[in-house]
Design a protein around this motif. Sequence first.
Motif, mmCIF file in Angstrom:
data_model
loop_
_atom_site.group_PDB
_atom_site.id
_atom_site.type_symbol
_atom_site.label_atom_id
_atom_site.label_comp_id
_atom_site.label_asym_id
_atom_site.label_seq_id
_atom_site.Cartn_x
_atom_site.Cartn_y
_atom_site.Cartn_z
ATOM 1 N N MET A 1 0.850 -1.181 0.000
ATOM 2 C CA MET A 1 0.000 0.000 0.000
ATOM 3 C C MET A 1 0.888 1.235 0.000
ATOM 4 O O MET A 1 1.821 1.327 0.782
ATOM 5 C CB MET A 1 -0.884 -0.010 1.253
ATOM 6 C CG MET A 1 -1.748 1.206 1.398
ATOM 7 S SD MET A 1 -2.649 1.338 2.966
ATOM 8 C CE MET A 1 -3.151 -0.313 3.284
ATOM 9 N N ASP A 42 -2.034 -0.519 -4.350
ATOM 10 C CA ASP A 42 -3.179 -0.140 -3.529
ATOM 11 C C ASP A 42 -2.809 1.223 -2.959
ATOM 12 O O ASP A 42 -1.643 1.469 -2.613
ATOM 13 C CB ASP A 42 -3.380 -1.124 -2.379
ATOM 14 C CG ASP A 42 -3.769 -2.520 -2.852
ATOM 15 O OD1 ASP A 42 -4.286 -2.665 -3.975
ATOM 16 O OD2 ASP A 42 -3.550 -3.473 -2.082
ATOM 17 N N CYS A 64 -7.450 -1.365 6.703
ATOM 18 C CA CYS A 64 -7.351 -1.685 5.273
ATOM 19 C C CYS A 64 -6.653 -3.023 5.058
ATOM 20 O O CYS A 64 -7.071 -3.811 4.203
ATOM 21 C CB CYS A 64 -6.603 -0.570 4.542
ATOM 22 S SG CYS A 64 -7.439 1.026 4.654
ATOM 23 N N PRO A 68 -8.165 -6.120 2.549
ATOM 24 C CA PRO A 68 -7.409 -5.417 1.507
ATOM 25 C C PRO A 68 -8.128 -5.255 0.170
ATOM 26 O O PRO A 68 -7.679 -4.474 -0.665
ATOM 27 C CB PRO A 68 -6.155 -6.282 1.346
ATOM 28 C CG PRO A 68 -6.566 -7.639 1.808
ATOM 29 C CD PRO A 68 -7.578 -7.411 2.893
ATOM 30 N N ASP A 69 -9.225 -5.946 -0.039
ATOM 31 C CA ASP A 69 -9.957 -5.835 -1.306
ATOM 32 C C ASP A 69 -11.171 -4.931 -1.204
ATOM 33 O O ASP A 69 -12.009 -4.909 -2.108
ATOM 34 C CB ASP A 69 -10.401 -7.232 -1.774
ATOM 35 C CG ASP A 69 -9.214 -8.132 -2.052
ATOM 36 O OD1 ASP A 69 -8.170 -7.618 -2.495
ATOM 37 O OD2 ASP A 69 -9.320 -9.345 -1.810
ATOM 38 N N TYR A 126 -9.068 4.505 1.180
ATOM 39 C CA TYR A 126 -8.247 3.387 0.734
ATOM 40 C C TYR A 126 -8.838 2.881 -0.566
ATOM 41 O O TYR A 126 -10.032 2.565 -0.653
ATOM 42 C CB TYR A 126 -8.239 2.279 1.781
ATOM 43 C CG TYR A 126 -7.607 0.996 1.287
ATOM 44 C CD1 TYR A 126 -6.247 0.935 0.981
ATOM 45 C CD2 TYR A 126 -8.376 -0.142 1.111
ATOM 46 C CE1 TYR A 126 -5.674 -0.243 0.525
ATOM 47 C CE2 TYR A 126 -7.815 -1.330 0.661
ATOM 48 C CZ TYR A 126 -6.456 -1.364 0.359
ATOM 49 O OH TYR A 126 -5.895 -2.532 -0.100
ATOM 50 N N PRO A 128 -8.192 -0.025 -3.261
ATOM 51 C CA PRO A 128 -7.479 -1.210 -3.742
ATOM 52 C C PRO A 128 -7.162 -1.071 -5.236
ATOM 53 O O PRO A 128 -7.985 -0.589 -6.022
ATOM 54 C CB PRO A 128 -8.462 -2.358 -3.500
ATOM 55 C CG PRO A 128 -9.379 -1.848 -2.431
ATOM 56 C CD PRO A 128 -9.489 -0.374 -2.686
ATOM 57 N N ARG A 129 -5.988 -1.473 -5.600
ATOM 58 C CA ARG A 129 -5.500 -1.335 -6.970
ATOM 59 C C ARG A 129 -6.480 -1.907 -8.004
ATOM 60 O O ARG A 129 -6.763 -1.259 -9.018
ATOM 61 C CB ARG A 129 -4.138 -2.036 -7.083
ATOM 62 C CG ARG A 129 -3.639 -2.236 -8.491
ATOM 63 C CD ARG A 129 -3.041 -0.987 -9.034
ATOM 64 N NE ARG A 129 -2.538 -1.271 -10.388
ATOM 65 C CZ ARG A 129 -2.571 -0.402 -11.352
ATOM 66 N NH1 ARG A 129 -3.053 0.789 -11.140
ATOM 67 N NH2 ARG A 129 -2.113 -0.692 -12.534
#
Length: 180
Positions: A1, A42, A64, A68-69, A126, A128-129
């Motif tokens: 991140m 991310d 986060c 994480p998703d 946040y 996520p990528r």
Amino acid sequence: MKIIRSFPKTVPGGRAYVQDDLPRFEMETYDYRGLADAFPDDLLLLEWDIAVDKDAIERFVAHCEAEPDRVRVAPYRLWAPTGSNDPILNAPWAHRAYHYPAIKATCRFVDEGEPTCHLFGLGMVYLPRDILRHYSDVAPGHFSDGSFSAWHSNTVSFETPIAWDVRPVHLHFPIERMGS
């Protein structure tokens, strides 16, 4: 991140902002288009006029990392310029929830402590990528907090968690009214 800060190419006059060493995503017209290409990670995004302390960042990162998703936001207050009676600009919190979620009709500002929102500002968020990349690929046009959060609510997750134990400060408030 990766923790980054969005920043306008030209800071509007009379506005306070944070000066730090975070990598910057510079933009014009508050358009976040290109964010996914600029940072292949991310992201924990802080806007240019959002201040937050080290402990709060660490708490937010922990939330986060636990999911994480999932997009997640921190609450921050909105403040109106001096003399404004605009109810939108005098709302207690930046994030919104639908009055009637089943039909997504009309929004209200969230109340303190509500666990989730439907629409959110990007003050401290946040991203996520994979979600950021997907949005960039399928949603042409201006990339704003409104367009992204509406797409996210309709496409990815109707509910976005709010981390109430993290309290960033939106620096755009009428400090000249203080102490009078």
